[in-house]
Every structure is written in structure tokens, then in C-alpha cells.
Design a protein around this motif. Structure first.
Motif, PDB file in Angstrom:
ATOM      1  N   LYS A  30       6.445   8.822  -9.955  1.00 14.43           N
ATOM      2  CA  LYS A  30       5.846   7.480  -9.967  1.00 14.43           C
ATOM      3  C   LYS A  30       6.893   6.373 -10.023  1.00 14.43           C
ATOM      4  N   ASP A  31       7.958   6.580 -10.788  1.00 14.02           N
ATOM      5  CA  ASP A  31       8.993   5.550 -10.868  1.00 14.02           C
ATOM      6  C   ASP A  31       9.592   5.270  -9.492  1.00 14.02           C
ATOM      7  N   ASN A  32       9.881   6.323  -8.747  1.00 19.95           N
ATOM      8  CA  ASN A  32      10.457   6.150  -7.419  1.00 19.95           C
ATOM      9  C   ASN A  32       9.486   5.442  -6.478  1.00 19.95           C
ATOM     10  N   LYS A  33       8.221   5.828  -6.567  1.00 19.93           N
ATOM     11  CA  LYS A  33       7.199   5.184  -5.731  1.00 19.93           C
ATOM     12  C   LYS A  33       7.075   3.711  -6.090  1.00 19.93           C
ATOM     13  N   TYR A  34       7.090   3.401  -7.381  1.00 23.72           N
ATOM     14  CA  TYR A  34       6.973   2.021  -7.818  1.00 23.72           C
ATOM     15  C   TYR A  34       8.160   1.184  -7.349  1.00 23.72           C
ATOM     16  N   ILE A  35       9.357   1.741  -7.452  1.00 18.54           N
ATOM     17  CA  ILE A  35      10.548   1.016  -6.995  1.00 18.54           C
ATOM     18  C   ILE A  35      10.465   0.776  -5.495  1.00 18.54           C
ATOM     19  N   ALA A  36      10.060   1.787  -4.754  1.00 21.91           N
ATOM     20  CA  ALA A  36       9.941   1.639  -3.302  1.00 21.91           C
ATOM     21  C   ALA A  36       8.948   0.537  -2.952  1.00 21.91           C
ATOM     22  N   LEU A  37       7.808   0.519  -3.613  1.00 20.41           N
ATOM     23  CA  LEU A  37       6.802  -0.512  -3.333  1.00 20.41           C
ATOM     24  C   LEU A  37       7.314  -1.912  -3.671  1.00 20.41           C
ATOM     25  N   LEU A  38       7.968  -2.048  -4.819  1.00 15.14           N
ATOM     26  CA  LEU A  38       8.496  -3.359  -5.198  1.00 15.14           C
ATOM     27  C   LEU A  38       9.571  -3.838  -4.221  1.00 15.14           C
ATOM     28  N   LEU A  39      10.436  -2.925  -3.810  1.00 14.63           N
ATOM     29  CA  LEU A  39      11.495  -3.301  -2.870  1.00 14.63           C
ATOM     30  C   LEU A  39      10.911  -3.727  -1.530  1.00 14.63           C
ATOM     31  N   LEU A  40       9.937  -2.995  -1.039  1.00 15.22           N
ATOM     32  CA  LEU A  40       9.310  -3.357   0.231  1.00 15.22           C
ATOM     33  C   LEU A  40       8.583  -4.700   0.115  1.00 15.22           C
ATOM     34  N   ARG A  41       7.876  -4.899  -0.968  1.00 14.32           N
ATOM     35  CA  ARG A  41       7.139  -6.155  -1.144  1.00 14.32           C
ATOM     36  C   ARG A  41       8.083  -7.351  -1.281  1.00 14.32           C
ATOM     37  N   ASN A  42       9.127  -7.201  -2.065  1.00 13.06           N
ATOM     38  CA  ASN A  42      10.026  -8.316  -2.314  1.00 13.06           C
ATOM     39  C   ASN A  42      10.956  -8.617  -1.142  1.00 13.06           C
ATOM     40  N   ASN A  43      10.990  -7.746  -0.153  1.00 14.62           N
ATOM     41  CA  ASN A  43      11.789  -7.993   1.046  1.00 14.62           C
ATOM     42  C   ASN A  43      10.916  -8.256   2.264  1.00 14.62           C
ATOM     43  N   ASN A  44       9.675  -8.658   2.017  1.00 14.69           N
ATOM     44  CA  ASN A  44       8.724  -9.030   3.065  1.00 14.69           C
ATOM     45  C   ASN A  44       8.498  -7.929   4.089  1.00 14.69           C
ATOM     46  N   CYS A  45       8.433  -6.700   3.622  1.00 11.14           N
ATOM     47  CA  CYS A  45       8.161  -5.547   4.479  1.00 11.14           C
ATOM     48  C   CYS A  45       6.946  -4.808   3.942  1.00 11.14           C
ATOM     49  N   PHE A  46       5.925  -5.541   3.614  1.00  8.10           N
ATOM     50  CA  PHE A  46       4.780  -4.955   2.924  1.00  8.10           C
ATOM     51  C   PHE A  46       3.588  -4.838   3.864  1.00  8.10           C
ATOM     52  N   ASP A  47       3.750  -4.033   4.913  1.00  9.31           N
ATOM     53  CA  ASP A  47       2.666  -3.737   5.831  1.00  9.31           C
ATOM     54  C   ASP A  47       1.904  -2.543   5.270  1.00  9.31           C
ATOM     55  N   LYS A  48       0.715  -2.783   4.788  1.00  7.92           N
ATOM     56  CA  LYS A  48      -0.041  -1.741   4.080  1.00  7.92           C
ATOM     57  C   LYS A  48      -0.308  -0.525   4.957  1.00  7.92           C
ATOM     58  N   GLY A  49      -0.487  -0.735   6.245  1.00 11.42           N
ATOM     59  CA  GLY A  49      -0.706   0.392   7.153  1.00 11.42           C
ATOM     60  C   GLY A  49       0.502   1.318   7.206  1.00 11.42           C
ATOM     61  N   LYS A  50       1.680   0.731   7.284  1.00 13.22           N
ATOM     62  CA  LYS A  50       2.907   1.529   7.322  1.00 13.22           C
ATOM     63  C   LYS A  50       3.156   2.206   5.983  1.00 13.22           C
ATOM     64  N   ILE A  51       2.858   1.514   4.904  1.00 13.59           N
ATOM     65  CA  ILE A  51       3.060   2.096   3.576  1.00 13.59           C
ATOM     66  C   ILE A  51       2.150   3.304   3.392  1.00 13.59           C
ATOM     67  N   ILE A  52       0.910   3.205   3.826  1.00 13.50           N
ATOM     68  CA  ILE A  52      -0.011   4.330   3.739  1.00 13.50           C
ATOM     69  C   ILE A  52       0.542   5.510   4.533  1.00 13.50           C
ATOM     70  N   GLU A  53       1.071   5.218   5.706  1.00 10.48           N
ATOM     71  CA  GLU A  53       1.606   6.273   6.576  1.00 10.48           C
ATOM     72  C   GLU A  53       2.894   6.881   6.020  1.00 10.48           C
ATOM     73  N   VAL A  54       3.853   6.036   5.660  1.00 13.38           N
ATOM     74  CA  VAL A  54       5.180   6.514   5.277  1.00 13.38           C
ATOM     75  C   VAL A  54       5.201   7.101   3.869  1.00 13.38           C
ATOM     76  N   LEU A  55       4.563   6.445   2.930  1.00 15.05           N
ATOM     77  CA  LEU A  55       4.588   6.912   1.546  1.00 15.05           C
ATOM     78  C   LEU A  55       3.386   7.789   1.198  1.00 15.05           C
ATOM     79  N   ASP A  56       2.575   8.095   2.201  1.00  9.42           N
ATOM     80  CA  ASP A  56       1.430   8.988   2.031  1.00  9.42           C
ATOM     81  C   ASP A  56       0.498   8.510   0.924  1.00  9.42           C
TER      82      ASP A  56
END
Length: 95
Positions: A30-56
Motif C-alpha cells: 500500500k505504501d508504494n501504491k500511495y506514493i505512486a498515486l501521489l507522484l502521478l497526481r502532483n505531476n499532473n499525470c493523473f489520468d484515471k483510465g491509465k492508472i486503472i490500467e497500469v496500477l491494476d
């Protein structure tokens, strides 16, 4: 934006010593997933469709819940914050 997204994913894979094919294993911790989500969101790369696909992830609702939990953990856990800032620094150097 696509290039930035790919660079962030590459940095995550490098940091956690996994290949792009093993990226889904990142979400098991969970920690790794949370860090990945925060990094993607804070760098304006928060496409929910891609996140669902890439991070399963299962749905946009599970993404929203995970982001909320990640923010809580960020404010409470110093080790988590340090790990996040270390990765953010690497991203800023490359991007």
C-alpha cells in the motif's frame, strides 16, 4: 504529458527495482501504491483510465479512496514523507 507520465513510471520502476511488466506488483504494498498515486497526481499525470490500467486498480472510486489514504499517510508518517520527497526530487531532476 505522455512523455512525463512514462518518465514517472520509469522512475518508480527504478526506485522499487522492478521491471515495467512487474509494475502491478507495486500495488500489493500500500505504501508504494500511495506514493505512486501521489507522484502521478502532483505531476499532473493523473489520468484515471491509465492508472486503472497500469496500477491494476479496480475503479475510479478505489483510486479516490487510495489518494485520500495516501494524503493521510503523508501527513502522519515521516518515513513515508521522506520516501515521497526522495522520489519527487529524482523526478524533478529528470523532468
Amino acid at each position: 504529458m505522455e512523455e512525463k507520465y512514462i518518465k514517472i513510471i520509469d522512475i518508480l520502476c527504478e526506485y522499487f527495482s522492478i521491471s515495467k511488466e512487474e509494475l502491478i506488483s507495486l500495488t500489493k504494498n500500500k505504501d508504494n501504491k500511495y506514493i505512486a498515486l501521489l507522484l502521478l497526481r502532483n505531476n499532473n499525470c493523473f489520468d484515471k483510465g491509465k492508472i486503472i490500467e497500469v496500477l491494476d486498480m479496480k475503479s475510479t472510486r478505489s483510486i479516490a479512496y487510495s489518494v485520500k489514504k495516501a494524503e493521510e499517510k503523508f501527513f502522519i508518517n515521516k518515513a513515508f514523507r521522506d520516501k515521497y520527497f526522495e522520489m519527487e526530487e529524482k523526478i524533478n531532476k529528470i523532468i
